[in-house]
Scaffold this motif. Structure first.
Motif, mmCIF file in Angstrom:
data_model
loop_
_atom_site.group_PDB
_atom_site.id
_atom_site.type_symbol
_atom_site.label_atom_id
_atom_site.label_comp_id
_atom_site.label_asym_id
_atom_site.label_seq_id
_atom_site.Cartn_x
_atom_site.Cartn_y
_atom_site.Cartn_z
ATOM 1 N N PHE A 1 8.362 -1.434 -4.025
ATOM 2 C CA PHE A 1 8.957 -0.126 -4.330
ATOM 3 C C PHE A 1 8.948 0.158 -5.830
ATOM 4 C CE2 PHE A 1 12.747 2.210 -5.693
ATOM 5 C CZ PHE A 1 12.666 3.370 -4.946
ATOM 6 N N TYR A 2 9.316 -0.832 -6.633
ATOM 7 C CA TYR A 2 9.519 -0.600 -8.065
ATOM 8 C C TYR A 2 8.215 -0.389 -8.826
ATOM 9 C CZ TYR A 2 14.334 -1.807 -7.132
ATOM 10 O OH TYR A 2 15.596 -1.805 -6.626
ATOM 11 N N SER A 3 7.179 -1.098 -8.439
ATOM 12 C CA SER A 3 5.901 -0.933 -9.136
ATOM 13 C C SER A 3 5.138 0.290 -8.646
ATOM 14 C CB SER A 3 5.035 -2.187 -8.959
ATOM 15 O OG SER A 3 4.823 -2.456 -7.579
ATOM 16 N N ASP B 1 5.265 6.304 -11.300
ATOM 17 C CA ASP B 1 4.578 7.546 -11.644
ATOM 18 C C ASP B 1 4.048 8.283 -10.416
ATOM 19 O OD1 ASP B 1 4.775 7.315 -14.529
ATOM 20 O OD2 ASP B 1 3.424 5.608 -14.316
ATOM 21 N N ASP B 2 4.523 7.881 -9.248
ATOM 22 C CA ASP B 2 3.933 8.422 -8.023
ATOM 23 C C ASP B 2 4.901 9.401 -7.361
ATOM 24 O OD1 ASP B 2 2.644 8.937 -5.657
ATOM 25 O OD2 ASP B 2 2.045 6.869 -5.313
ATOM 26 N N ASP B 3 4.776 10.671 -7.713
ATOM 27 C CA ASP B 3 5.654 11.665 -7.101
ATOM 28 C C ASP B 3 5.307 11.894 -5.630
ATOM 29 O OD1 ASP B 3 3.254 12.841 -8.090
ATOM 30 O OD2 ASP B 3 4.118 14.823 -7.799
ATOM 31 N N VAL B 4 4.060 11.618 -5.253
ATOM 32 C CA VAL B 4 3.663 11.770 -3.853
ATOM 33 C C VAL B 4 4.423 10.774 -2.991
ATOM 34 C CG1 VAL B 4 1.768 11.623 -2.201
ATOM 35 C CG2 VAL B 4 1.397 12.670 -4.447
ATOM 36 N N LEU B 5 4.489 9.505 -3.443
ATOM 37 C CA LEU B 5 5.234 8.488 -2.710
ATOM 38 C C LEU B 5 6.714 8.862 -2.641
ATOM 39 C CD1 LEU B 5 5.512 5.817 -1.266
ATOM 40 C CD2 LEU B 5 5.558 4.658 -3.481
ATOM 41 N N ALA B 6 7.271 9.331 -3.755
ATOM 42 C CA ALA B 6 8.672 9.757 -3.765
ATOM 43 C C ALA B 6 8.906 10.875 -2.757
ATOM 44 C CB ALA B 6 9.068 10.205 -5.178
ATOM 45 N N LYS B 7 7.974 11.813 -2.696
ATOM 46 C CA LYS B 7 8.112 12.923 -1.740
ATOM 47 C C LYS B 7 8.007 12.429 -0.303
ATOM 48 C CE LYS B 7 6.435 16.510 -4.921
ATOM 49 N NZ LYS B 7 5.320 17.435 -5.243
ATOM 50 N N ASN B 8 7.135 11.427 -0.070
ATOM 51 C CA ASN B 8 7.028 10.851 1.280
ATOM 52 C C ASN B 8 8.350 10.206 1.707
ATOM 53 O OD1 ASN B 8 4.373 11.623 1.481
ATOM 54 N ND2 ASN B 8 3.529 9.616 0.934
ATOM 55 N N ILE B 9 8.983 9.511 0.755
ATOM 56 C CA ILE B 9 10.270 8.875 1.054
ATOM 57 C C ILE B 9 11.325 9.941 1.342
ATOM 58 C CG2 ILE B 9 12.129 7.467 0.094
ATOM 59 C CD1 ILE B 9 9.962 5.924 -1.479
ATOM 60 N N ASP C 1 0.810 -1.217 0.000
ATOM 61 C CA ASP C 1 0.000 0.000 0.000
ATOM 62 C C ASP C 1 0.852 1.281 0.000
ATOM 63 O OD1 ASP C 1 1.045 -0.001 2.552
ATOM 64 O OD2 ASP C 1 -0.885 0.049 3.598
ATOM 65 N N GLY C 2 2.179 1.117 -0.089
ATOM 66 C CA GLY C 2 3.053 2.283 -0.140
ATOM 67 C C GLY C 2 3.569 2.740 1.214
ATOM 68 N N SER C 3 3.102 2.113 2.291
ATOM 69 C CA SER C 3 3.609 2.463 3.621
ATOM 70 C C SER C 3 4.976 1.810 3.825
ATOM 71 C CB SER C 3 2.640 2.000 4.706
ATOM 72 O OG SER C 3 2.464 0.587 4.650
ATOM 73 N N PHE C 4 5.734 2.313 4.775
ATOM 74 C CA PHE C 4 7.062 1.767 5.032
ATOM 75 C C PHE C 4 6.957 0.410 5.718
ATOM 76 C CE2 PHE C 4 7.912 6.368 4.843
ATOM 77 C CZ PHE C 4 8.888 6.372 3.847
ATOM 78 N N LYS C 5 7.718 -0.547 5.225
ATOM 79 C CA LYS C 5 7.696 -1.896 5.771
ATOM 80 C C LYS C 5 8.444 -1.940 7.096
ATOM 81 C CE LYS C 5 8.282 -6.712 4.360
ATOM 82 N NZ LYS C 5 8.604 -7.612 3.229
ATOM 83 N N THR C 6 7.921 -2.703 8.041
ATOM 84 C CA THR C 6 8.539 -2.844 9.359
ATOM 85 C C THR C 6 9.225 -4.202 9.456
ATOM 86 O OG1 THR C 6 6.882 -1.424 10.395
ATOM 87 C CG2 THR C 6 8.120 -2.895 11.845
#
Length: 664
Positions: free
Chosen positions: A516-518, A522-530, A432-437
């Motif tokens: 991460f790769y999929s 095209d997700d700049d929001v996810l990139a910005k979160n990282i 879901d794009g959240s950081f893995k624990t």
């Protein structure tokens, strides 16, 4: 200037007393403030990014020499209106390879014309060097000058040959260099200064090692560089594990060298004797053609059929040893949850099949003379002896240990530098794009904390072993980082080495990428979160990584996440170039913005020198700064601003009588 209260000054009095030892009065402190504030307004230095070199030392060296075309552009920019194109190209090549180029020119010219060439060339090189030096303070340029010619170069760089009062002075310096037979040495040295000043800082984003013929040569070059950092790749961490004496990592490193016919890296580069392995393999696999283990030779090499046959046997022998060692390692680490990778135990010896993820496949090779079906991961006495000798050799290779210590000193899991986040492969994410624990050492880690934890564990794995004569279990984490699906250096669900060797069906060969790769394409929001997770400005910053070759030949773009991610692995390694269609990407970040460069394959140093054949490179401006970036916009600028504030506090303390000025 900042305004400081007496309370603030008194609270920092001990620190200010220490600072006053370097700046004993108002005059010296003010002088340093003036100097630092002036530096803040200089253009930012040029950064050069390379990744996935994979031992291709000739192409790497050329890109280092030409700074991904930056030097040639500077030559054309400074001299393009005054000399012919062919002369510009020749001058560029001279800067890349000065000694070799001069030797060639000396064979072509008589003494008189050679002397004239020396004079003209020195004038031109000084012009280019002056342009390269113009972004820096005199102090920084002075530190870059070679001892032999420091005074002469400084005079030539700071003076204008057209200035009336200094024209004869300037000309006489060059005349004397030629008359006293120092012109060649001077040209070699000033070419080195141009290259050093053109690139202020180098980033290596992983995978120096494996596949290509000269990772040791690459490491020697990096150890001579004036300013760099390294983000570890999975192939680097493998060799770090091998240097720590981890048997599974050593077996993998040897196997890959044999797969690509690069035994010289191990034997000549690092002085590691493979004779015990060769003797063992030649005996045990004497009647086995080892067809699946014939080494991949991407270009003509001086290798006999007999040598290829022997390498195939050694390749199979070390592969079986590797699988045994890995299965035993998995037994020792149930927390890795890698039982599905214990494929030796999944072999049906009677039917010649193997079960992979619930599917039964026929084996293309059923000759396993060292496998005990009842205990498949148990080494034979002979295999154990081979492993012991290899471990000892890796632990006692002086050159390898020197290179790996440098890799630790300059390297890390990731790097934040001037609002860019650099890492080799990926950041661990859930679907879901959240950081893995992950749970490590009885504690949960995620995001940046997880990367920091892996970094700490990787260092402990090497430096925590006080007995360098024997391996230790802590080094197993380096194998984990090499091939586990939860390694941010690997980024796939498995390493399908066994399947590729022993199963013809391509289905189980597939290695699936982690989320991460999929998710990020095209997700700049996810990139910005990282970026935000790692403390980088999400609007200004970028993710810069490698690891997965960009298939430019198929239309893939290295620019992803709407410009927030740059993937600069385009196939430096020859093994990847048929897939990518190019020979690698590099990245330049100068005061004007980001420039992505794609390279065609490098032919040879000999052709570059003799015929001026450079790497054909294509430039793309990724991002252009509206205002030219200055030192104040960099990490170094932030540190300088902090120093300015401290010095202004000291000046205030002097003026308010809290600190006494000292006589000097």
């Amino acid at each position: 200037m900042h305004s400081f209260t007496k309370t603030q000054l008194q609270a920092n009095q001990k620190y200010l007393e220490l600072l006053s030892q370097s700046f004993p009065n108002i005059t010296t402190a003010v002088g340093e403030v003036v100097n630092l504030k002036a530096i803040l307004n200089l253009p930012k230095g040029t950064e050069h990014f390379l990744t996935d070199i994979h031992g291709e030392h000739e192409a790497f060296n050329h890109v280092m020499q030409n700074a991904s075309g930056t030097i040639k552009r500077k030559v054309h920019q400074e001299l393009g209106n005054t000399i012919a194109f062919e002369e510009l190209e020749e001058l560029s090549t001279l800067i890349y390879y000065p000694e070799e180029k001069i030797d060639l020119i000396k064979r072509e010219k008589n003494q008189e014309s050679l002397d004239n060439w020396y004079k003209l060339t020195i004038y031109r090189l000084v012009t280019v060097c002056r342009a390269a030096a113009s972004k820096y303070t005199r102090s920084k340029v002075r530190k870059a000058l070679p001892r032999d010619f420091a005074y002469i170069m400084e005079e030539l760089l700071q003076e204008d040959e057209h200035r009336f009062n200094k024209k004869e002075y300037y000309n006489e310096i060059i005349e004397c260099l030629v008359k006293l037979d120092r012109a060649q040495h001077f040209i070699v040295e000033i070419s080195g200064v141009i290259k050093r000043l053109t690139i202020d800082h180098l980033h290596i984003i992983g995978d120096v090692y494996d596949r290509g013929p000269g990772p040791d040569v690459v490491m020697d070059t990096l150890m001579q560089h004036h300013s760099l950092d390294i983000q570890w790749g999975n192939h680097d961490i493998l060799w770090m594990g091998a240097a720590a004496g981890n048997a599974a990592c050593i077996a993998n490193a040897v196997r890959i060298a044999l797969r690509y016919a690069n035994m010289d890296v191990i034997e000549d580069g690092y002085g590691i004797n493979l004779l015990p392995l060769a003797s063992f393999a030649n005996l045990v696999y004497a009647e086995d053609p080892c067809l699946a283990f014939v080494p991949k030779i991407s270009e003509p090499q001086n290798v006999t059929d007999q040598e290829i046959t022997l390498m195939g046997k050694m390749h199979k022998a070390i592969s079986i040893i590797q699988f045994k060692l890995e299965e035993a390692l998995i037994d020792n680490h149930p927390e890795y949850h890698m039982e599905k990778r214990q494929l030796l135990r999944a072999i049906d010896f009677e039917n010649g099949t193997v079960s992979v993820e619930g599917v039964v496949y026929p084996l293309n090779d059923v000759y396993f003379p060292t496998l005990n079906p009842n205990s498949p991961c148990e080494l034979t006495e002979e295999e154990a002896l081979v492993v012991d000798r290899l471990v000892y050799a890796f632990l006692h290779s002086e050159k390898l240990q020197k290179h790996i210590r440098f890799m630790y000193a300059k390297g890390s899991m990731y790097k934040v530098f001037n609002d860019n986040l650099l890492f080799h492969a990926c950041v661990l994410l859930n679907a879901d794009g959240s950081f893995k624990t992950l749970r490590l050492d009885k504690r949960d880690y995620t995001g940046k904390e997880l990367m920091d934890k892996f970094d700490q564990m990787a260092r402990e794995a090497y430096f925590g072993n006080t007995d360098q004569c024997t391996p230790h279990n802590e080094s197993d984490i380096l194998w984990f980082l090499w091939c586990h699906e939860d390694s941010p250096l690997f980024g796939k669900d498995k390493m399908a080495t066994f399947e590729r060797y022993f199963i013809d069906d391509k289905v189980p060969h597939k290695e699936r990428y982690v989320p991460f790769y999929s998710l990020i394409d095209d997700d700049d929001v996810l990139a910005k979160n990282i970026l935000a997770e790692f403390g980088v400005d999400p609007e200004e910053g970028h993710l810069i990584n490698g690891h997965i070759p960009v298939k430019a030949i198929s239309g893939e773009s290295p620019i992803r996440a709407k410009g927030k991610q740059l993937v600069i692995d385009g196939g430096f390694a020859r093994a990847y170039q048929k897939t990518t269609g190019i020979a690698g990407y590099t990245l330049i970040y100068n005061s004007y913005g980001l420039i992505l460069i794609s390279h065609d394959p490098f032919e040879s140093v000999e052709k570059a020198i003799a015929e001026g054949i450079d790497i054909n490179s294509t430039l793309s401006v990724v991002e252009k700064s509206a205002d030219r970036k200055r030192v104040r916009d960099t990490d170094n600028g932030k540190a300088l601003l902090s120093q300015v504030e401290d010095l202004e506090m000291l000046i205030s303390a002097y003026r308010k009588g809290i600190i006494k000025e000292k006589l000097i």
